[in-house]
Design a protein around this motif. Structure first.
Motif, PDB file in Angstrom:
ATOM      1  N   PHE A 255       9.503  17.054 -15.083  1.00 38.66           N
ATOM      2  CA  PHE A 255       9.618  17.875 -13.883  1.00 38.66           C
ATOM      3  C   PHE A 255      10.714  17.341 -12.968  1.00 38.66           C
ATOM      4  O   PHE A 255      10.834  16.131 -12.760  1.00 38.66           O
ATOM      5  CB  PHE A 255       8.290  17.900 -13.123  1.00 38.66           C
ATOM      6  N   THR A 256      11.478  18.248 -12.398  1.00 36.14           N
ATOM      7  CA  THR A 256      12.501  17.882 -11.417  1.00 36.14           C
ATOM      8  C   THR A 256      12.127  18.343 -10.020  1.00 36.14           C
ATOM      9  O   THR A 256      12.829  18.037  -9.056  1.00 36.14           O
ATOM     10  CB  THR A 256      13.859  18.487 -11.804  1.00 36.14           C
ATOM     11  N   ASN A 257      11.013  19.078  -9.907  1.00 34.50           N
ATOM     12  CA  ASN A 257      10.538  19.565  -8.621  1.00 34.50           C
ATOM     13  C   ASN A 257       9.024  19.419  -8.543  1.00 34.50           C
ATOM     14  O   ASN A 257       8.340  19.272  -9.566  1.00 34.50           O
ATOM     15  CB  ASN A 257      10.906  21.045  -8.419  1.00 34.50           C
ATOM     16  N   TYR A 258       8.520  19.493  -7.328  1.00 39.40           N
ATOM     17  CA  TYR A 258       7.075  19.509  -7.140  1.00 39.40           C
ATOM     18  C   TYR A 258       6.524  20.827  -7.671  1.00 39.40           C
ATOM     19  O   TYR A 258       7.043  21.901  -7.386  1.00 39.40           O
ATOM     20  CB  TYR A 258       6.725  19.352  -5.660  1.00 39.40           C
ATOM     21  N   ILE A 259       5.455  20.740  -8.461  1.00 40.30           N
ATOM     22  CA  ILE A 259       4.827  21.915  -9.055  1.00 40.30           C
ATOM     23  C   ILE A 259       3.404  22.017  -8.525  1.00 40.30           C
ATOM     24  O   ILE A 259       2.540  21.207  -8.883  1.00 40.30           O
ATOM     25  CB  ILE A 259       4.807  21.832 -10.595  1.00 40.30           C
ATOM     26  N   TYR A 260       3.162  22.995  -7.643  1.00 40.34           N
ATOM     27  CA  TYR A 260       1.803  23.140  -7.127  1.00 40.34           C
ATOM     28  C   TYR A 260       0.926  23.852  -8.148  1.00 40.34           C
ATOM     29  O   TYR A 260       1.284  24.899  -8.695  1.00 40.34           O
ATOM     30  CB  TYR A 260       1.764  23.927  -5.819  1.00 40.34           C
ATOM     31  N   THR A 261      -0.232  23.292  -8.396  1.00 35.23           N
ATOM     32  CA  THR A 261      -1.229  23.929  -9.242  1.00 35.23           C
ATOM     33  C   THR A 261      -2.581  23.347  -8.879  1.00 35.23           C
ATOM     34  O   THR A 261      -2.685  22.183  -8.463  1.00 35.23           O
ATOM     35  CB  THR A 261      -0.925  23.697 -10.737  1.00 35.23           C
ATOM     36  N   GLN A 262      -3.620  24.120  -9.012  1.00 33.23           N
ATOM     37  CA  GLN A 262      -4.965  23.625  -8.751  1.00 33.23           C
ATOM     38  C   GLN A 262      -5.432  22.827  -9.958  1.00 33.23           C
ATOM     39  O   GLN A 262      -5.454  23.339 -11.078  1.00 33.23           O
ATOM     40  CB  GLN A 262      -5.922  24.781  -8.464  1.00 33.23           C
ATOM     41  N   GLU A 263      -5.777  21.590  -9.725  1.00 32.65           N
ATOM     42  CA  GLU A 263      -6.236  20.716 -10.790  1.00 32.65           C
ATOM     43  C   GLU A 263      -7.262  19.761 -10.216  1.00 32.65           C
ATOM     44  O   GLU A 263      -7.688  19.920  -9.071  1.00 32.65           O
ATOM     45  CB  GLU A 263      -5.047  19.983 -11.450  1.00 32.65           C
ATOM     46  N   VAL A 264      -7.702  18.780 -11.028  1.00 34.21           N
ATOM     47  CA  VAL A 264      -8.812  17.911 -10.616  1.00 34.21           C
ATOM     48  C   VAL A 264      -8.421  16.439 -10.739  1.00 34.21           C
ATOM     49  O   VAL A 264      -9.234  15.589 -11.096  1.00 34.21           O
ATOM     50  CB  VAL A 264     -10.100  18.224 -11.416  1.00 34.21           C
ATOM     51  N   ASN A 265      -7.163  16.137 -10.421  1.00 32.98           N
ATOM     52  CA  ASN A 265      -6.690  14.754 -10.339  1.00 32.98           C
ATOM     53  C   ASN A 265      -7.006  13.919 -11.575  1.00 32.98           C
ATOM     54  O   ASN A 265      -7.471  12.783 -11.482  1.00 32.98           O
ATOM     55  CB  ASN A 265      -7.255  14.073  -9.086  1.00 32.98           C
ATOM     56  N   GLY A 266      -6.736  14.501 -12.743  1.00 38.70           N
ATOM     57  CA  GLY A 266      -6.871  13.741 -13.983  1.00 38.70           C
ATOM     58  C   GLY A 266      -8.211  13.847 -14.664  1.00 38.70           C
ATOM     59  O   GLY A 266      -8.392  13.304 -15.754  1.00 38.70           O
ATOM     60  N   SER A 267      -9.178  14.539 -14.046  1.00 40.43           N
ATOM     61  CA  SER A 267     -10.520  14.634 -14.622  1.00 40.43           C
ATOM     62  C   SER A 267     -10.574  15.672 -15.745  1.00 40.43           C
ATOM     63  O   SER A 267      -9.567  16.280 -16.091  1.00 40.43           O
ATOM     64  CB  SER A 267     -11.542  14.969 -13.537  1.00 40.43           C
ATOM     65  N   TYR A 268     -11.755  15.896 -16.273  1.00 39.48           N
ATOM     66  CA  TYR A 268     -11.938  16.818 -17.381  1.00 39.48           C
ATOM     67  C   TYR A 268     -13.383  17.280 -17.407  1.00 39.48           C
ATOM     68  O   TYR A 268     -14.257  16.696 -16.752  1.00 39.48           O
ATOM     69  CB  TYR A 268     -11.576  16.152 -18.712  1.00 39.48           C
TER      70      TYR A 268
ATOM     71  N   LEU B 253       0.814  -1.210   0.000  1.00 37.03           N
ATOM     72  CA  LEU B 253       0.000   0.000   0.000  1.00 37.03           C
ATOM     73  C   LEU B 253       0.851   1.264   0.000  1.00 37.03           C
ATOM     74  O   LEU B 253       0.436   2.310   0.490  1.00 37.03           O
ATOM     75  CB  LEU B 253      -0.956  -0.008   1.191  1.00 37.03           C
ATOM     76  N   ILE B 254       2.050   1.160  -0.566  1.00 36.68           N
ATOM     77  CA  ILE B 254       2.909   2.311  -0.782  1.00 36.68           C
ATOM     78  C   ILE B 254       2.795   2.718  -2.255  1.00 36.68           C
ATOM     79  O   ILE B 254       3.075   1.920  -3.151  1.00 36.68           O
ATOM     80  CB  ILE B 254       4.373   1.995  -0.430  1.00 36.68           C
ATOM     81  N   PHE B 255       2.365   3.964  -2.485  1.00 35.67           N
ATOM     82  CA  PHE B 255       2.136   4.447  -3.841  1.00 35.67           C
ATOM     83  C   PHE B 255       3.166   5.519  -4.208  1.00 35.67           C
ATOM     84  O   PHE B 255       3.467   6.386  -3.386  1.00 35.67           O
ATOM     85  CB  PHE B 255       0.745   5.073  -3.968  1.00 35.67           C
ATOM     86  N   PRO B 256       3.712   5.481  -5.436  1.00 35.24           N
ATOM     87  CA  PRO B 256       4.470   6.643  -5.910  1.00 35.24           C
ATOM     88  C   PRO B 256       3.573   7.877  -5.840  1.00 35.24           C
ATOM     89  O   PRO B 256       2.413   7.835  -6.263  1.00 35.24           O
ATOM     90  CB  PRO B 256       4.824   6.276  -7.358  1.00 35.24           C
ATOM     91  N   ALA B 257       4.109   8.980  -5.317  1.00 34.22           N
ATOM     92  CA  ALA B 257       3.268  10.148  -5.067  1.00 34.22           C
ATOM     93  C   ALA B 257       2.931  10.925  -6.330  1.00 34.22           C
ATOM     94  O   ALA B 257       1.932  11.640  -6.383  1.00 34.22           O
ATOM     95  CB  ALA B 257       3.946  11.058  -4.056  1.00 34.22           C
ATOM     96  N   GLY B 258       3.765  10.818  -7.374  1.00 27.74           N
ATOM     97  CA  GLY B 258       3.506  11.563  -8.593  1.00 27.74           C
ATOM     98  C   GLY B 258       3.661  13.053  -8.397  1.00 27.74           C
ATOM     99  O   GLY B 258       4.317  13.535  -7.468  1.00 27.74           O
ATOM    100  N   ASN B 259       3.023  13.807  -9.279  1.00 33.04           N
ATOM    101  CA  ASN B 259       3.042  15.264  -9.243  1.00 33.04           C
ATOM    102  C   ASN B 259       1.644  15.747  -9.620  1.00 33.04           C
ATOM    103  O   ASN B 259       0.805  14.951 -10.070  1.00 33.04           O
ATOM    104  CB  ASN B 259       4.090  15.808 -10.220  1.00 33.04           C
ATOM    105  N   GLU B 260       1.368  17.012  -9.440  1.00 35.75           N
ATOM    106  CA  GLU B 260       0.064  17.518  -9.855  1.00 35.75           C
ATOM    107  C   GLU B 260      -0.067  17.383 -11.377  1.00 35.75           C
ATOM    108  O   GLU B 260       0.905  17.471 -12.113  1.00 35.75           O
ATOM    109  CB  GLU B 260      -0.101  18.977  -9.445  1.00 35.75           C
ATOM    110  N   PHE B 261      -1.287  17.165 -11.825  1.00 39.27           N
ATOM    111  CA  PHE B 261      -1.529  16.951 -13.249  1.00 39.27           C
ATOM    112  C   PHE B 261      -1.274  18.228 -14.043  1.00 39.27           C
ATOM    113  O   PHE B 261      -1.515  19.340 -13.578  1.00 39.27           O
ATOM    114  CB  PHE B 261      -2.974  16.493 -13.477  1.00 39.27           C
ATOM    115  N   ARG B 262      -0.793  18.048 -15.256  1.00 38.30           N
ATOM    116  CA  ARG B 262      -0.738  19.144 -16.220  1.00 38.30           C
ATOM    117  C   ARG B 262      -2.170  19.428 -16.684  1.00 38.30           C
ATOM    118  O   ARG B 262      -3.065  18.585 -16.525  1.00 38.30           O
ATOM    119  CB  ARG B 262       0.154  18.755 -17.404  1.00 38.30           C
ATOM    120  N   LYS B 263      -2.378  20.579 -17.297  1.00 35.56           N
ATOM    121  CA  LYS B 263      -3.747  20.923 -17.686  1.00 35.56           C
ATOM    122  C   LYS B 263      -3.758  21.880 -18.875  1.00 35.56           C
ATOM    123  O   LYS B 263      -2.791  22.601 -19.142  1.00 35.56           O
ATOM    124  CB  LYS B 263      -4.493  21.551 -16.504  1.00 35.56           C
ATOM    125  N   PHE B 264      -4.862  21.858 -19.596  1.00 36.59           N
ATOM    126  CA  PHE B 264      -5.113  22.825 -20.658  1.00 36.59           C
ATOM    127  C   PHE B 264      -6.609  23.029 -20.785  1.00 36.59           C
ATOM    128  O   PHE B 264      -7.412  22.218 -20.299  1.00 36.59           O
ATOM    129  CB  PHE B 264      -4.502  22.376 -21.992  1.00 36.59           C
TER     130      PHE B 264
END
Length: 416
Positions: A275-288, A232-243
Motif C-alpha cells: 500500500f502507498t496510501n491509507y486504506i480505510y476499511t472496517q476490520e477487527v485489528n488482526g482478530s478472526y 512510546l512512539i509506534f509505527p501507525a501501520g494500516n488497516e488490516f487486510r481481510k478475507f
C-alpha cells in the motif's frame, strides 16, 4: 501458480516473553485462548470474577486421545515462576485430569476432533494474579507438550490513564502514533516504583513490537508518568487486510476463487500489493472468527481450507515476508513465511486454516531483526485505527512472583 503447503513445523518460542498460542505437532491446529467467548479481546481475566478463559484446539483425526493439561504461573517475561508451589497459585493438581469436553467434526471433508477446556473449572482455579501458561500433553507422553496457550489474571489496583496523539515527537500526522501514560500507584506500597513497577504496552496484540519497561519521565510514591517518551512512539501501520470463507464452493470476501484439490479445499485470495496510501476499511485489528455459512456448530462443522496468499513485490535479499494475524499470534514461523516465486514476481504462502473470517497483514522482518515492519508492505499512516493494551506488573520487596495489578485495553480512533 505454484501450489505449496508449508506444514506446521515443531517450533518453540525463543524469546524471553511470549504470550502466544502455539502447536508443537502438525496434527494440532487452531490453538486458541479466548476470554468470555470474545476473540477480539486479549486473553485477560479478572481475579475472583466470573470471567472464563477457554483454551481449545483441533486434533486432525477422529481418533480419541486422552489429553492432560498443566497450568503454570509465569513471571512478567513468561518464564515459569520457580519460587512458587502449585498450591500457591492454583487449586487442584496438574496432569491429574483429562480434557473431558471434546467433539468430533461432522460432515467435513477432513476429519478432526475439537477439544476445549475452561479456567476456572471444578478442578483447577487460579488463585493469584499474573501470567499463566497452559500446556497440553498426550497421556502417553507427558514430557513433551503438543500445544501451549497463554492468558493473564489481573487484580486491578493500579489506575491507568492514557492519551494517544498523531502529533508525535518524530512527525506530525504522518506515520506514527505516540502514547502518554499515567499510573496511579497510591494503592500499592512501593518503596522504589522504578524498580518494582514494570509496564508493557502492546499494539494490536503483537508481542514482536511491544514496548517493555520504558523509563518514566516522572515518579512519586503515588504516581508515575511517561510524557514525550520516545519509546512510546509506534509505527501507525494500516488497516488490516481481510478475507472470509463461508462457502467452500464459491468465493466470498477477499477470495478470488475456490478449488477442490484432494484432500483439501483451496482458497486463492486476490493478490495483494504494497500500500502507498491509507486504506480505510472496517476490520477487527488482526482478530478472526471461526464460522461456516450456516453459523451453526462452528467448532465442529467448519472445513479446513488451504488459503493461498500472494504479495506482488520485488524480491528482497535483506529479510523475509510473513503472513500474520492473531490467528497465528503474529509468530514468525516457517508455517507463515512467504516464498518468492520468480516466475510470477510474487511472494506466496499456503496455510491450512479453519473456515471463517480473518484479518491479516504482510510483515517484513529484516535479517537479524525480531520485529516485523509494516512500512514495507502495509505502509504507516497516522489515520489507522489501532488497539493498544497496557499491562502493569509489580514485584514489591520480599515478594516471590510478579503480580499483574493494572490492565487497560482500548481502541484508538484518530480524530474522534
Amino acid at each position: 501458480m505454484r501450489i505449496k503447503l508449508c506444514l506446521l513445523m515443531f517450533w518453540v518460542c525463543a524469546t524471553a516473553f511470549c504470550q502466544r498460542n502455539v502447536s508443537f505437532s502438525e496434527r494440532i491446529r487452531t490453538v486458541e485462548c479466548v476470554v468470555n467467548g470474545d476473540r477480539q479481546k486479549p486473553p485477560v481475566i479478572s481475579l475472583n470474577s466470573n470471567d472464563v478463559v477457554t483454551v481449545s484446539f483441533d486434533d486432525m483425526t477422529h481418533d480419541y486421545v486422552r489429553y492432560l493439561y498443566k497450568l503454570e504461573h509465569c513471571d512478567k517475561e513468561w518464564n515459569v515462576s520457580d519460587a512458587l508451589f502449585e498450591s500457591d497459585y492454583m487449586t487442584g493438581t496438574n496432569l491429574d485430569r483429562i480434557i473431558e469436553d471434546y467433539q468430533q467434526s461432522t460432515n467435513t471433508s477432513n476429519l478432526y476432533t475439537h477439544y476445549k477446556l475452561d479456567f476456572p473449572n471444578k478442578y483447577i482455579k487460579p488463585l493469584i494474579s499474573g501470567n499463566y501458561r497452559v500446556s497440553i500433553y498426550d497421556e502417553e507422553n507427558t514430557d513433551n507438550p503438543v500445544a501451549q496457550m497463554c492468558f493473564s489474571v489481573v487484580d486491578n489496583k493500579i489506575g491507568i490513564g492514557t492519551a494517544i496523539t498523531t502529533n508525535t515527537d518524530v512527525d506530525y500526522n504522518k506515520a506514527h502514533q505516540q502514547m502518554d501514560l499515567t499510573l496511579n500507584i497510591s494503592k500499592i506500597d512501593s518503596r522504589d516504583p522504578e524498580r518494582e513497577v514494570y509496564v508493557r504496552i502492546i499494539q494490536n496484540k503483537r508481542y514482536d513490537n511491544a514496548v517493555s519497561n520504558p523509563a518514566p519521565t516522572f515518579v512519586s510514591d503515588k504516581e508515575m508518568r511517561w510524557q514525550h517518551c520516545e519509546n512510546l512512539i509506534f509505527p501507525a501501520g494500516n488497516e488490516f487486510r481481510k478475507f472470509e470463507i463461508l462457502n467452500v464452493h464459491q468465493p466470498t470476501l477477499g477470495v478470488d476463487k475456490m478449488r477442490w484439490f484432494p484432500p483439501f479445499y483451496h482458497a486463492f485470495l486476490y493478490a495483494g500489493k504494497p500500500f502507498t496510501n491509507y486504506i480505510y476499511t472496517q476490520e477487527v485489528n488482526g482478530s478472526y472468527v471461526v464460522r461456516n455459512e450456516d453459523n451453526e456448530e462452528n467448532d465442529t462443522k467448519s472445513e479446513y481450507v488451504i488459503v493461498h496468499f500472494s504479495l506482488e513485490t520485488e524480491k528482497r535479499n535483506d529479510g523475509k515476508f510473513y503472513v500474520c494475524g492473531q490467528w497465528n499470534s503474529f509468530n514468525f514461523m516457517p508455517d507463515n513465511e512467504m516464498r518468492y516465486n520468480a516466475e510470477d514476481n510474487v511472494y506466496e504462502a499456503s496455510i491450512l486454516l479453519k473456515q471463517g473470517y480473518y484479518n491479516y497483514s504482510y510483515l517484513f522482518v529484516p535479517d537479524g531483526n525480531k520485529t516485523g515492519l509494516t512500512s514495507e508492505s502495509e505502509g504507516d499512516f497516522f489515520q489507522t485505527e489501532n488497539e493498544y493494551t497496557v499491562m502493569v506488573y509489580t514485584r514489591l520487596q520480599g515478594e516471590r512472583y510478579d503480580r499483574l495489578l493494572g490492565y487497560r485495553d482500548f481502541r484508538f480512533i484518530p480524530n474522534k
